[in-house]
Structures are given as C-alpha cells and as structure tokens.
Design a protein around this motif. Sequence first.
Motif, short mmCIF file in Angstrom:
data_model
loop_
_atom_site.label_atom_id
_atom_site.label_comp_id
_atom_site.label_asym_id
_atom_site.label_seq_id
_atom_site.Cartn_x
_atom_site.Cartn_y
_atom_site.Cartn_z
N ALA A 121 19.44 -3.89 -51.88
CA ALA A 121 20.58 -4.69 -52.35
C ALA A 121 21.41 -3.89 -53.36
CB ALA A 121 20.11 -6.00 -52.96
N LEU A 122 20.75 -3.18 -54.24
CA LEU A 122 21.46 -2.34 -55.21
C LEU A 122 22.19 -1.20 -54.51
CD1 LEU A 122 18.79 -2.22 -58.02
CD2 LEU A 122 21.08 -3.22 -58.19
N SER A 123 21.55 -0.59 -53.53
CA SER A 123 22.20 0.49 -52.78
C SER A 123 23.48 -0.01 -52.12
CB SER A 123 21.25 1.05 -51.71
OG SER A 123 20.13 1.66 -52.30
N GLN A 124 23.40 -1.19 -51.51
CA GLN A 124 24.59 -1.77 -50.86
C GLN A 124 25.69 -2.03 -51.88
OE1 GLN A 124 25.01 -2.57 -47.20
NE2 GLN A 124 26.91 -2.10 -48.21
N GLY A 125 25.33 -2.60 -53.00
CA GLY A 125 26.32 -2.88 -54.05
C GLY A 125 26.96 -1.61 -54.59
N LEU A 126 26.16 -0.59 -54.80
CA LEU A 126 26.68 0.68 -55.29
C LEU A 126 27.63 1.32 -54.29
CD1 LEU A 126 23.37 1.94 -56.88
CD2 LEU A 126 25.49 1.48 -58.15
N LEU A 127 27.30 1.24 -53.01
CA LEU A 127 28.19 1.76 -51.97
C LEU A 127 29.52 1.02 -52.00
CD1 LEU A 127 25.63 2.19 -49.07
CD2 LEU A 127 26.94 4.03 -50.16
N HIS A 128 29.48 -0.28 -52.15
CA HIS A 128 30.72 -1.07 -52.19
C HIS A 128 31.56 -0.77 -53.43
CE1 HIS A 128 30.52 -3.42 -48.57
NE2 HIS A 128 29.25 -3.71 -48.81
N GLU A 129 30.89 -0.30 -54.49
CA GLU A 129 31.60 0.06 -55.71
C GLU A 129 32.14 1.50 -55.67
OE1 GLU A 129 32.45 -1.81 -58.42
OE2 GLU A 129 31.76 -3.50 -57.23
N GLY A 130 31.88 2.20 -54.57
CA GLY A 130 32.44 3.54 -54.42
C GLY A 130 31.51 4.69 -54.74
N TRP A 131 30.26 4.40 -55.06
CA TRP A 131 29.30 5.45 -55.37
C TRP A 131 28.76 6.08 -54.10
CZ3 TRP A 131 28.24 6.95 -60.32
CH2 TRP A 131 28.71 6.11 -61.34
N LYS A 132 28.31 7.33 -54.21
CA LYS A 132 27.50 7.96 -53.18
C LYS A 132 26.05 7.61 -53.53
CE LYS A 132 30.31 12.13 -52.59
NZ LYS A 132 30.25 13.61 -52.78
N VAL A 133 25.27 7.26 -52.52
CA VAL A 133 23.91 6.80 -52.79
C VAL A 133 22.91 7.60 -51.97
CG1 VAL A 133 22.34 4.83 -52.72
CG2 VAL A 133 24.76 4.46 -53.29
N LEU A 134 21.92 8.14 -52.66
CA LEU A 134 20.78 8.75 -52.00
C LEU A 134 19.66 7.72 -52.04
CD1 LEU A 134 19.11 11.00 -50.70
CD2 LEU A 134 18.56 11.80 -53.02
N VAL A 135 19.29 7.21 -50.88
CA VAL A 135 18.23 6.21 -50.75
C VAL A 135 16.91 6.95 -50.52
CG1 VAL A 135 17.36 4.32 -49.33
CG2 VAL A 135 19.82 4.50 -49.80
N LEU A 136 15.98 6.76 -51.44
CA LEU A 136 14.66 7.34 -51.31
C LEU A 136 13.67 6.22 -51.04
CD1 LEU A 136 14.61 9.83 -54.33
CD2 LEU A 136 15.11 10.33 -51.93
N ASP A 137 12.81 6.41 -50.06
CA ASP A 137 11.79 5.42 -49.76
C ASP A 137 10.62 6.12 -49.10
OD1 ASP A 137 12.33 2.09 -49.68
OD2 ASP A 137 10.50 2.83 -48.73
N LEU A 138 9.49 5.49 -49.14
CA LEU A 138 8.27 6.09 -48.59
C LEU A 138 8.18 5.96 -47.07
CD1 LEU A 138 5.45 7.36 -49.04
CD2 LEU A 138 4.59 5.04 -49.39
N LEU A 139 8.57 4.80 -46.55
CA LEU A 139 8.30 4.50 -45.15
C LEU A 139 9.49 4.78 -44.23
CD1 LEU A 139 6.38 1.17 -45.77
CD2 LEU A 139 5.42 3.45 -45.41
N GLU A 140 9.24 5.58 -43.22
CA GLU A 140 10.29 5.95 -42.26
C GLU A 140 10.88 4.74 -41.55
OE1 GLU A 140 11.75 8.81 -41.53
OE2 GLU A 140 10.47 10.30 -42.48
N ASP A 141 10.04 3.74 -41.21
CA ASP A 141 10.56 2.57 -40.51
C ASP A 141 11.51 1.77 -41.40
OD1 ASP A 141 8.28 1.83 -42.04
OD2 ASP A 141 7.95 0.06 -40.80
N GLN B 57 29.54 9.28 -44.95
CA GLN B 57 29.11 10.45 -45.73
C GLN B 57 28.70 10.08 -47.15
OE1 GLN B 57 28.65 13.47 -44.36
NE2 GLN B 57 29.16 12.40 -42.48
N ARG B 58 28.86 8.81 -47.53
CA ARG B 58 28.53 8.39 -48.90
C ARG B 58 27.11 7.87 -49.05
NH1 ARG B 58 32.73 4.49 -49.90
NH2 ARG B 58 31.12 3.57 -51.22
N VAL B 59 26.36 7.83 -47.97
CA VAL B 59 24.97 7.38 -48.07
C VAL B 59 24.06 8.36 -47.33
CG1 VAL B 59 25.14 5.81 -46.08
CG2 VAL B 59 23.38 5.41 -47.83
N ARG B 60 22.97 8.70 -48.00
CA ARG B 60 21.98 9.60 -47.41
C ARG B 60 20.61 8.99 -47.62
NH1 ARG B 60 23.94 15.76 -47.92
NH2 ARG B 60 26.08 15.32 -47.38
N PHE B 61 19.67 9.42 -46.81
CA PHE B 61 18.32 8.87 -46.83
C PHE B 61 17.32 10.02 -46.87
CE2 PHE B 61 21.14 6.00 -44.68
CZ PHE B 61 20.80 4.76 -45.18
N ASP B 62 16.24 9.81 -47.61
CA ASP B 62 15.18 10.81 -47.68
C ASP B 62 13.85 10.08 -47.82
OD1 ASP B 62 13.83 13.23 -47.88
OD2 ASP B 62 15.11 14.01 -49.47
#
Length: 142
Positions: free
Chosen positions: A20-40, A55-60
């Motif tokens: 939810a925070l990632s989505q809000g940050l994207l809507h506010e114009g930020w670039k977001v690197l989403v880090l999480d443990l589980l691939e699914d 190009q404003r969101v990446r996942f690792d």
Amino acid sequence: MDKTSNVIVVTGGASGIGQALSQGLLHEGWKVLVLDLLEDRIAAARKELQAPDAQRVRFDAMDVTDEKAVHAAIDRCEAEFGPVAGLVNSAGVAAVVPFLDTEVAVFRKILEVNVIGSFIVARAVSLKMKTRGAGSIVNISS
C-alpha cells in the motif's frame, strides 16, 4: 525527504502495508524499489502496483536478514535507479500462537526479521545517505 533524489526503498513492499505504501509513493511521483522475500508475492505485486511510468518501479527478491544480499540490492539500486533518498522498513513476520505455546526458535526468527533485518537495511541505506548528507528512514513495527 531528500528531494535531490526521488528513490525510496520499501522492504516487504510486495504485500500488506508495504505494498500500500509502495502504491502511494508511486502515485506521489517517487521511484520505488520494492524488496520482498517471496518471488510469488513479487510476481503478484508486479501486476498490482501501477505507476504512470513503468520505469519508476523495480522489484528485487531478497532476505532482509542476509547482509550481503541487502548491500548488493542497495548497490544495484543506486547504480541502476538512482541515489536512495528514503527507506521504509515494512518487512516483518509474526506467529499467531499463544505466548506460552510460542517456541524459542519461532521467537528468534521474528526478532531476526523484524529487528535485525530492519537494522541491516537501515544501516546499508544510511551508509549511502551519509555520503550525500540527506535521507529519511521510517521503521514500521507492531
């Protein structure tokens, strides 16, 4: 937040509060690197998280308790995405077990992820922020 950069790292960003925070940050114009443990979870978040510019969101995928993996992810982020201006530590685990039934190993795992993991990521990001003299960190806990 440091407006010389618009990159924020969100741990646990592929589900729950982190997503939810990632989505809000994207809507506010930020670039977001989403880090999480589980691939699914990351695969699902790729479909859910919407940015006007993909190009404003990446996942690792990484484990916040793995110090080498954390430093590598932050280094990749800075090299490919830009300097990190902020961090939201939202990764966490819990056990829905009565206190007296909670095994020590389970409690240790909770502490490892929720406390030590937050420290590891905050320290890795802080080392980068220190060189620029700016940045913000938010730690979410319960």
